[in-house]
Each structure stands twice: as structure tokens, then as C-alpha cells.
Design a protein around this motif. Structure first.
Motif, mmCIF file in Angstrom:
data_model
loop_
_atom_site.group_PDB
_atom_site.id
_atom_site.type_symbol
_atom_site.label_atom_id
_atom_site.label_comp_id
_atom_site.label_asym_id
_atom_site.label_seq_id
_atom_site.Cartn_x
_atom_site.Cartn_y
_atom_site.Cartn_z
ATOM 1 N N THR A 256 -6.501 -12.813 17.685
ATOM 2 C CA THR A 256 -6.966 -13.658 16.941
ATOM 3 C C THR A 256 -7.894 -13.255 15.837
ATOM 4 O O THR A 256 -8.587 -12.367 15.613
ATOM 5 C CB THR A 256 -7.703 -14.705 17.946
ATOM 6 O OG1 THR A 256 -8.960 -14.008 18.558
ATOM 7 C CG2 THR A 256 -6.926 -15.302 18.855
ATOM 8 N N CYS A 257 -7.947 -14.297 14.719
ATOM 9 C CA CYS A 257 -8.722 -15.028 13.789
ATOM 10 C C CYS A 257 -10.624 -14.775 14.380
ATOM 11 O O CYS A 257 -11.357 -15.097 13.575
ATOM 12 C CB CYS A 257 -8.659 -16.188 13.127
ATOM 13 S SG CYS A 257 -7.814 -15.102 12.008
ATOM 14 N N ASP A 258 -10.735 -15.381 15.616
ATOM 15 C CA ASP A 258 -11.700 -16.032 16.412
ATOM 16 C C ASP A 258 -11.588 -15.936 17.099
ATOM 17 O O ASP A 258 -10.288 -16.516 18.505
ATOM 18 C CB ASP A 258 -12.675 -17.307 16.043
ATOM 19 C CG ASP A 258 -11.666 -18.323 15.971
ATOM 20 O OD1 ASP A 258 -11.628 -18.893 17.069
ATOM 21 O OD2 ASP A 258 -11.559 -19.114 15.075
ATOM 22 N N ASP A 259 -13.156 -15.533 18.628
ATOM 23 C CA ASP A 259 -12.844 -16.252 19.626
ATOM 24 C C ASP A 259 -14.358 -16.501 20.168
ATOM 25 O O ASP A 259 -15.347 -15.536 20.283
ATOM 26 C CB ASP A 259 -13.296 -14.103 20.456
ATOM 27 C CG ASP A 259 -12.906 -14.361 21.583
ATOM 28 O OD1 ASP A 259 -12.242 -14.205 22.646
ATOM 29 O OD2 ASP A 259 -14.004 -13.458 22.477
ATOM 30 N N PRO A 260 -14.484 -17.525 21.011
ATOM 31 C CA PRO A 260 -14.945 -18.218 21.698
ATOM 32 C C PRO A 260 -15.945 -17.114 22.664
ATOM 33 O O PRO A 260 -17.794 -17.494 22.737
ATOM 34 C CB PRO A 260 -14.532 -19.092 22.954
ATOM 35 C CG PRO A 260 -12.822 -18.951 21.558
ATOM 36 C CD PRO A 260 -12.728 -17.921 21.436
ATOM 37 N N GLN A 261 -15.181 -16.238 22.828
ATOM 38 C CA GLN A 261 -16.734 -15.218 24.206
ATOM 39 C C GLN A 261 -16.819 -14.196 23.490
ATOM 40 O O GLN A 261 -17.408 -13.626 23.850
ATOM 41 C CB GLN A 261 -14.836 -14.717 25.403
ATOM 42 C CG GLN A 261 -14.299 -15.905 25.636
ATOM 43 C CD GLN A 261 -13.370 -15.191 27.017
ATOM 44 O OE1 GLN A 261 -13.194 -14.365 27.238
ATOM 45 N NE2 GLN A 261 -12.150 -16.110 27.102
ATOM 46 N N GLY A 262 -16.583 -13.903 21.657
ATOM 47 C CA GLY A 262 -17.202 -13.169 21.622
ATOM 48 C C GLY A 262 -16.706 -12.103 21.213
ATOM 49 O O GLY A 262 -17.804 -10.892 21.284
ATOM 50 N N ARG A 263 -15.661 -11.577 21.440
ATOM 51 C CA ARG A 263 -15.052 -10.215 21.903
ATOM 52 C C ARG A 263 -14.603 -9.806 20.489
ATOM 53 O O ARG A 263 -14.399 -10.741 19.373
ATOM 54 C CB ARG A 263 -14.057 -10.345 23.125
ATOM 55 C CG ARG A 263 -14.403 -10.509 24.108
ATOM 56 C CD ARG A 263 -12.824 -11.017 25.264
ATOM 57 N NE ARG A 263 -11.914 -11.925 24.364
ATOM 58 C CZ ARG A 263 -10.748 -12.723 24.949
ATOM 59 N NH1 ARG A 263 -10.016 -12.075 25.940
ATOM 60 N NH2 ARG A 263 -10.215 -13.841 24.854
ATOM 61 N N THR A 264 -14.359 -8.182 20.512
ATOM 62 C CA THR A 264 -14.303 -7.820 18.846
ATOM 63 C C THR A 264 -12.968 -8.768 18.542
ATOM 64 O O THR A 264 -11.811 -8.431 19.636
ATOM 65 C CB THR A 264 -13.534 -6.133 19.667
ATOM 66 O OG1 THR A 264 -14.680 -6.185 19.620
ATOM 67 C CG2 THR A 264 -13.681 -5.965 17.374
ATOM 68 N N ILE A 265 -12.353 -8.991 17.740
ATOM 69 C CA ILE A 265 -10.856 -9.734 17.192
ATOM 70 C C ILE A 265 -10.280 -8.336 15.794
ATOM 71 O O ILE A 265 -11.101 -7.467 15.722
ATOM 72 C CB ILE A 265 -11.454 -10.801 16.075
ATOM 73 C CG1 ILE A 265 -11.904 -10.979 15.701
ATOM 74 C CG2 ILE A 265 -11.766 -11.269 17.365
ATOM 75 C CD1 ILE A 265 -12.503 -11.945 14.424
ATOM 76 N N VAL A 266 -9.478 -8.656 15.755
ATOM 77 C CA VAL A 266 -8.576 -7.641 14.701
ATOM 78 C C VAL A 266 -9.366 -7.821 13.417
ATOM 79 O O VAL A 266 -9.470 -6.903 13.614
ATOM 80 C CB VAL A 266 -7.342 -8.336 14.451
ATOM 81 C CG1 VAL A 266 -6.636 -8.101 15.795
ATOM 82 C CG2 VAL A 266 -7.006 -9.835 14.483
ATOM 83 N N LEU A 267 -9.487 -8.739 12.691
ATOM 84 C CA LEU A 267 -9.979 -8.646 11.542
ATOM 85 C C LEU A 267 -11.786 -8.127 11.782
ATOM 86 O O LEU A 267 -12.036 -7.962 10.494
ATOM 87 C CB LEU A 267 -10.661 -10.295 11.050
ATOM 88 C CG LEU A 267 -9.446 -10.872 11.138
ATOM 89 C CD1 LEU A 267 -9.767 -12.791 10.319
ATOM 90 C CD2 LEU A 267 -8.324 -10.454 9.832
ATOM 91 N N ASP A 268 -12.367 -8.347 12.702
ATOM 92 C CA ASP A 268 -13.444 -7.429 12.674
ATOM 93 C C ASP A 268 -13.156 -5.703 12.490
ATOM 94 O O ASP A 268 -14.149 -4.853 11.969
ATOM 95 C CB ASP A 268 -14.226 -7.181 13.883
ATOM 96 C CG ASP A 268 -15.037 -8.463 14.074
ATOM 97 O OD1 ASP A 268 -15.274 -9.733 13.231
ATOM 98 O OD2 ASP A 268 -14.845 -8.237 15.692
#
Length: 265
Positions: free
Chosen positions: A78-90
Motif C-alpha cells: 500500500t501507499c500508507d499504513d495506519p498500523q505503521g508497518r513498512t510499505i513498498v514505497l519505503d
């Protein structure tokens, strides 16, 4: 001609439709100075569309960008994650991840790995994720136990999920790991229901222990021994790959932005 705002933002390469809907819900998009809502329409010829106060239009959209990423386990598509997990854009440098309208095409579960396309081309994203186009995706899947030919035939024919059968699939045994009581399968699907492989395997009695996507249509994660992408690595699509992909999707070809070097993660 007026179009729904999320469709415009996707077509202009600002964000995927799903991401655009989130931006609209969050009040970050305005049309002619008014905060937009889901369902708002705009005419690109006469309306002013702004994102975070910045004017957006086909004239100032970023250049088309097409990346192949080897998604590692634990990273969310995803482009953002409410749970603060690492996303692909990171996994990308800020210069690429920010301000380009880049988004993942479809999803891989956090506990799955492998080929994931990232682009800011809204038309390509739409067709790759629309069930009408049936783009094949290839997976290597470790399942617990040793599924017999009868189970594999059932999988190939189609299995009922949510009251309707899955489309026919290609499934073959790659190897059996007797030391660990598991089997590796190659599975090729032309649809992408939520956690489909995992649910079908579970239903047949052979739960998935590992799932890795190796190809999306003609785009191979590791086309050769010299082109192996490590987990977290990415590269720009080759012009030949993009041409083949767009041909399958019946889209006109565009030039690939190819000034990105492969990144090893």
C-alpha cells in the motif's frame, strides 16, 4: 467532459484510484477552491483541481514510471499504513517514492513475496487490476503435505470460493520436500481474488507455508541468472517488457523512463 475525480487523478498519474479515494476522503483534494467529496466530478478542460493546495493537471503530471519490485516478507503493498508497518514505497529512494504518483499495481499479502509492479500510469493500473483482462500471474507455492493428482485436478478445474468457482488455473508439482513434509507447486492464475491461493490450498487440505510471485504476464522477476533481484530490490521495466505487457492489455505503447539503475535493496 466531467469525470469522477478519483478517475482523473488516476489517469493523470497522481495516484491509484484506491489511493485517490483516500486522498479525497481525507479532504486533501479541492475543485475550484472547494473541498471535494467522493462522487465529485471535474472537467479537466475548465476546472481547477488541487492536491494539498498544489494545482494538478495532465500538463504537470510526472513522467511515466514503471518499476518491478521484489517485495520482501512483512512489507505491505500500500501507499500508507495506519498500523505503521513498512510499505513498498519505503523501499525506494525518496526521489522516486515522493512526488511521482507512484503506487503498487494490485497487492501481495504481507506474508507473501515476489514480483510487484509499481507505476504512476493510471490506465495500465486499471487494466492490470480489472478482471476483464485476465493477465496471468505465476507463483511458486510451498504447501504442507503432498497433494495427490486428484487435488491438483480440482484446483485446475476451479474451486468454490464465496459461492462461485475460481477460473481454471495451471498447477504442477515442482518438487517434494520429504524432510519437511511439504510440496512446492507452480501455480498460474488469471484472476486475483483476495488471498485466493491460500484459501484454495486450505480448502483442499494443503495449507500454504510460503508464497512467492515470479511473474506478472510477460514480466519475469528473474529473467536470467544475471538479472536476479534480491528481496527489496527493484528495477525499471525494459521497453520490450512494457511493450509486451501493453500489447496483452491492448494499450498503446509509451516510452519507458529508463534512467533508473537497478537497486539491490
Amino acid at each position: 467532459m466531467e469525470e469522477r475525480l478519483q478517475k482523473l487523478l488516476s489517469r493523470w498519474g497522481i495516484a491509484s484510484r484506491r489511493r485517490a479515494e483516500t486522498l479525497i476522503r481525507d479532504g486533501r483534494v479541492c475543485v475550484n477552491g472547494q473541498t471535494a467529496e467522493l462522487g465529485t466530478k471535474a472537467d479537466p478542460e475548465r476546472d481547477r483541481v488541487q492536491l494539498d493546495g498544489r494545482l494538478v493537471s495532465p500538463q504537470n503530471r510526472p513522467a511515466p514510471l514503471y518499476l518491478l519490485l521484489n517485495k520482501p516478507i512483512g512489507v505491505v503493498s500500500t501507499c500508507d499504513d495506519p498500523q505503521g508497518r513498512t510499505i513498498v514505497l519505503d523501499l525506494l529512494p525518496d526521489a522516486i517514492a515522493q512526488g511521482q504518483g507512484l503506487h503498487p499495481v494490485g497487492r501481495l499479502d504481507a506474508d507473501s513475496t515476489g514480483a510487484l509492479l509499481l507505476t504512476n500510469d493510471g490506465d495500465l493500473t486499471f487494466r492490470l487490476t480489472h478482471p476483464r483482462y485476465h493477465i496471468a500471474k505465476t507463483y511458486r507455492v510451498w504447501v504442507r503435505g503432498y497433494p495427490p493428482e486428484s487435488a491438483l485436478k480440482a484446483w485446475r478445474r476451479g474451486v468454490l470460493l464465496d459461492g462461485r468457482p475460481t477460473l481454471p488455473a495451471r498447477v504442477r508439482v515442482l518438487k517434494r520436500d520429504h524432510a519437511n513434509g511439504r510440496t512446492q507447486l507452480e501455480t498460474v492464475l488469471t484472476e486475483g481474488r483476495n488471498r485466493q491461493i491460500r484459501r484454495v490450498a486450505e480448502q483442499l487440505g494443503y495449507p500454504v507455508e510460503g508464497l512467492h510471485r515470479t511473474a506478472i504476464g510477460p514480466v519475469q522477476l528473474n529473467a536470467s541468472a544475471e538479472e536476479v533481484l534480491p528481496p527489496g530490490g527493484y528495477r525499471a521495466l525494459q521497453p520490450s517488457e512494457l511493450k509486451a505487457l501493453r500489447t496483452q492489455l491492448d494499450l498503446k505503447s509509451v516510452l519507458v523512463r529508463s534512467n533508473l539503475k537497478e537497486h539491490s535493496g
